[in-house]
Write an enzyme that holds these catalytic residues in place. Structure first.
Site, PDB file in Angstrom:
ATOM      1  N   HIS A 182       5.064 -18.124 -58.933  1.00 23.71           N
ATOM      2  CA  HIS A 182       5.005 -18.512 -57.510  1.00 23.71           C
ATOM      3  C   HIS A 182       6.340 -18.284 -56.795  1.00 23.71           C
ATOM      4  O   HIS A 182       6.468 -18.583 -55.611  1.00 23.71           O
ATOM      5  CB  HIS A 182       4.638 -20.006 -57.441  1.00 23.71           C
ATOM      6  CG  HIS A 182       4.065 -20.456 -56.127  1.00 23.71           C
ATOM      7  ND1 HIS A 182       2.827 -20.070 -55.665  1.00 23.71           N
ATOM      8  CD2 HIS A 182       4.558 -21.272 -55.151  1.00 23.71           C
ATOM      9  CE1 HIS A 182       2.577 -20.628 -54.481  1.00 23.71           C
ATOM     10  NE2 HIS A 182       3.624 -21.365 -54.146  1.00 23.71           N
ATOM     11  N   ASP A 215       1.100 -17.917 -61.907  1.00 22.26           N
ATOM     12  CA  ASP A 215       1.476 -18.909 -60.890  1.00 22.26           C
ATOM     13  C   ASP A 215       0.819 -20.236 -61.250  1.00 22.26           C
ATOM     14  O   ASP A 215      -0.405 -20.351 -61.255  1.00 22.26           O
ATOM     15  CB  ASP A 215       0.962 -18.400 -59.536  1.00 22.26           C
ATOM     16  CG  ASP A 215       1.344 -19.289 -58.378  1.00 22.26           C
ATOM     17  OD1 ASP A 215       1.449 -20.514 -58.572  1.00 22.26           O
ATOM     18  OD2 ASP A 215       1.511 -18.750 -57.271  1.00 22.26           O
ATOM     19  N   SER A 275       2.557 -19.034 -49.816  1.00 22.45           N
ATOM     20  CA  SER A 275       2.061 -20.353 -50.211  1.00 22.45           C
ATOM     21  C   SER A 275       1.581 -21.117 -48.973  1.00 22.45           C
ATOM     22  O   SER A 275       0.661 -20.646 -48.293  1.00 22.45           O
ATOM     23  CB  SER A 275       3.167 -21.092 -50.974  1.00 22.45           C
ATOM     24  OG  SER A 275       2.646 -22.227 -51.628  1.00 22.45           O
TER      25      SER A 275
END
Lengths: 292, 292
Positions: free
Chosen positions: A267, A231, A154
Site C-alpha cells: 500500500h 496490500d 487509498s
C-alpha cells in the site's frame, strides 16, 4: 484569496511549490502543492495554458508525502502537466475529537461535505477540491479550465473516483492507486461516513464510488485502477476493488475502464512510485485532445 | 553477524529492504537499506552477481531519506544495480553530547574514524562503510566484490569522495551531489574534524577530499560532481566545489572528472531526484566492463 508561497524548489527543470491560503469552504488555513513543469518557463509559452492533474492523498497524509515520495515531477516535466496536491482535511479548526483518530478527523477528511452538525462547518473537502481549489489554481497559474484530470491513493483514490463520478465531463480521466472503492461496506468508510454523514446509509450513496457507478449515466469515464496484491488493506477488505469492477461491468457503456492487480506490491509510496509514470501517461493521453 | 530484516517492499519490480545488525566498528545497532533490482529475481539469475553502488547520506539523515525521496529505484531497476544506503552515524551509544548538535554527533558521523578519545570507540563510520558493510553485503546478497561504486550527498558526498580517494581501484567510479569538498576550510568540517580528529589540522588531511586529491597517485578516478547554484550551503561556502576542482585540475592525469553547476537548484532531494538518473548511468557505465 491571497496565496502565501511556503516553499519553492527547482525539480526536473520545473518548480515544486507549496502554498497556503485561507479557505472559504473549510474556514481554516489550507496548504496545497503545485508542480509547474519546465514548459511554463519556456520563452514562447507566454499566455499559454497547460492541462492540470489533481492528486488526492490518503489517510494521515499532508500535502507533503506525495511530492516527496511519488517521483511525480519527472513525468509531469516530460509530459507538460501541472500537478496539484491538496491536503487531506481541515486542520486545527477546534472540532471536538478532531485529533482522536488517525482515520477520522484531521488527516482523514474523506473528500465529503459533512452533514453532521459537529463537522459540517469545516469538513467540506468535497467542495474544496472540486470547486474552491480549481478556481484558485485557474486564477493563479497557467492552468487550463477544461483540461483537468484527477487521481489519488487509498482514501484519495476514493476521493478521485467520486469527484469524477459526481461531475460528468469535468475530468477527462480518473485513476487511483489502491482506492477505497466501496466505503459503505468497509470499516474505514463506515466509521468516516457515520461520523461525517450520519447513520442514514442512503445518504452515503452520494459519496460511494461503487454506488455512484451503478447509477452513472453521464459522459463516458476513462478510468484506471491499480491495486497491489500484497496490500494488507486490500487483504483486509478495506479497498474492495472487485465491488467497483462489478459495478463498472454492469454499466459498461459508461466506462472505458482498466482494473489491474500487481503481484507483490503493498500500500506504500513504493507502489505508487512504481506506476505513477503509467498513470500520468494515461492522463496525458486523455488530456491531449483537449489542449491541442 | 546476523541481519534482521526491518522492512521489505516491492518497488519497480525489485525489492527495497531495510536491515539492522550489530556493528563491530560502531559497537551499536546499525541500519542500512538494500535495493535489489528485478534482475536478481529472474529465473536464470541463479548464482549471478550484480554491481553495487553505495550511497552516503547527508547531515541529519537516516537510511530512510534516500530511499523515500531520491527515486533511485527506477534507475537501479533499469540498470540492474544493487544500491546500498547506510545510516549517517552510530546511534544511542551514550557518548556525552552526541545529541547536542544537528551537525555533529548523531546523524553527523562525517565518515571518519574518530581519534579523539570520547568519540574514537564508536564513531568509526569510515571503517564501517569501506570495510564492515561491504563484507556484510557481499556475504548476504548477490553483490559483486569487484564492481563497486560510491556516491553521496553533502556530508555523504564528502564521504563518497574520501572513500574513493583513500582506496585506489576499490570503487570503479565516484559521484556526489553538493558535496562538502574541502571540510578543513568550511564551518561544518572544522567543527566536525576538531571534534572527531582533534586540533591538529595535519590529521585532517587524511579525510579532506581536496587535500587527498592533491596527493593522489593511484588508479585513475572517474568522478562526477553536481552542485546547484541556488544551494544556500554552496552560497555560504560550506561546499567549496571550486577548491576540489582546482585540485583535480592540478593533478589531471589522475582523474577523469566532470564538475557541473546547475542553475536554480537547491540542496534538497528535489535536486538529487532531478539528476540521480544521470548519476546511476554514469556509475553503470563504469561498472559495466567490470561485470561483463
Amino acid at each position: 484569496m491571497s496565496l502565501n508561497e511556503e516553499s519553492s524548489a527547482k525539480c526536473f527543470g520545473g518548480l515544486q511549490k507549496v502554498f497556503s491560503h485561507d479557505s472559504v469552504e473549510t474556514k481554516c488555513r489550507m496548504r496545497f502543492s503545485v508542480y509547474l513543469p519546465p514548459k511554463v518557463f519556456e520563452e514562447n509559452f507566454q499566455d499559454g495554458k497547460l492541462p492540470v492533474v489533481y492528486y488526492l492523498s490518503g489517510l494521515t497524509c499532508t500535502e507533503e508525502n506525495f511530492i516527496h515520495k511519488s517521483g511525480v515531477q519527472k513525468y509531469a516535466a516530460e509530459l507538460g502537466l501541472i500537478i496539484i496536491g491538496p491536503d487531506t482535511s481541515p486542520r486545527n479548526v477546534g472540532v471536538s475529537g478532531e485529533n482522536d483518530s488517525w482515520d477520522f478527523g484531521t488527516g482523514a477528511g474523506f473528500y465529503v461535505d459533512a452533514t453532521e452538525p459537529l463537522w459540517a462547518s469545516n469538513y467540506r473537502m468535497y467542495s474544496y477540491v472540486t470547486k474552491e481549489l480549481p478556481a484558485i489554481i485557474e486564477k493563479n497559474f497557467p492552468a487550463s479550465s477544461s483540461a483537468r484530470s484527477i487521481f489519488g491513493h487509498s482514501m484519495g483514490g476514493h476521493g478521485a473516483l467520486i469527484c469524477a463520478l459526481k461531475n460528468p465531463g469535468h475530468y477527462k480521466s480518473v485513476s487511483a492507486f489502491a482506492p477505497i472503492c466501496n466505503p459503505s461496506e468497509c470499516p474505514w468508510g463506515v466509521k468516516a461516513f457515520s461520523g461525517y454523514l450520519g447513520a442514514n446509509k442512503e445518504s452515503w450513496k452520494d459519496y460511494d464510488a461503487t454506488a455512484l457507478t451503478r447509477g452513472y449515466s453521464g459522459e463516458k469515464i476513462k478510468l484506471l485502477v491499480d491495486t497491489g496484491t500484497a496490500d494488507k488493506f486490500y487483504q483486509d477488505c478495506q479497498l474492495l476493488p472487485e465491488n467497483l469492477k462489478n459495478a463498472v461491468d454492469g454499466n459498461s457503456d459508461a466506462f472505458d475502464a482498466k482494473f489491474r492487480f500487481h503481484g507483490g506490491y503493498d500500500h506504500s509510496y513504493y507502489f505508487i512510485a512504481s506506476f505513477i509514470g503509467e498513470h500520468l501517461k494515461f492522463h496525458a493521453s486523455a488530456l491531449q485532445t483537449e489542449i491541442a
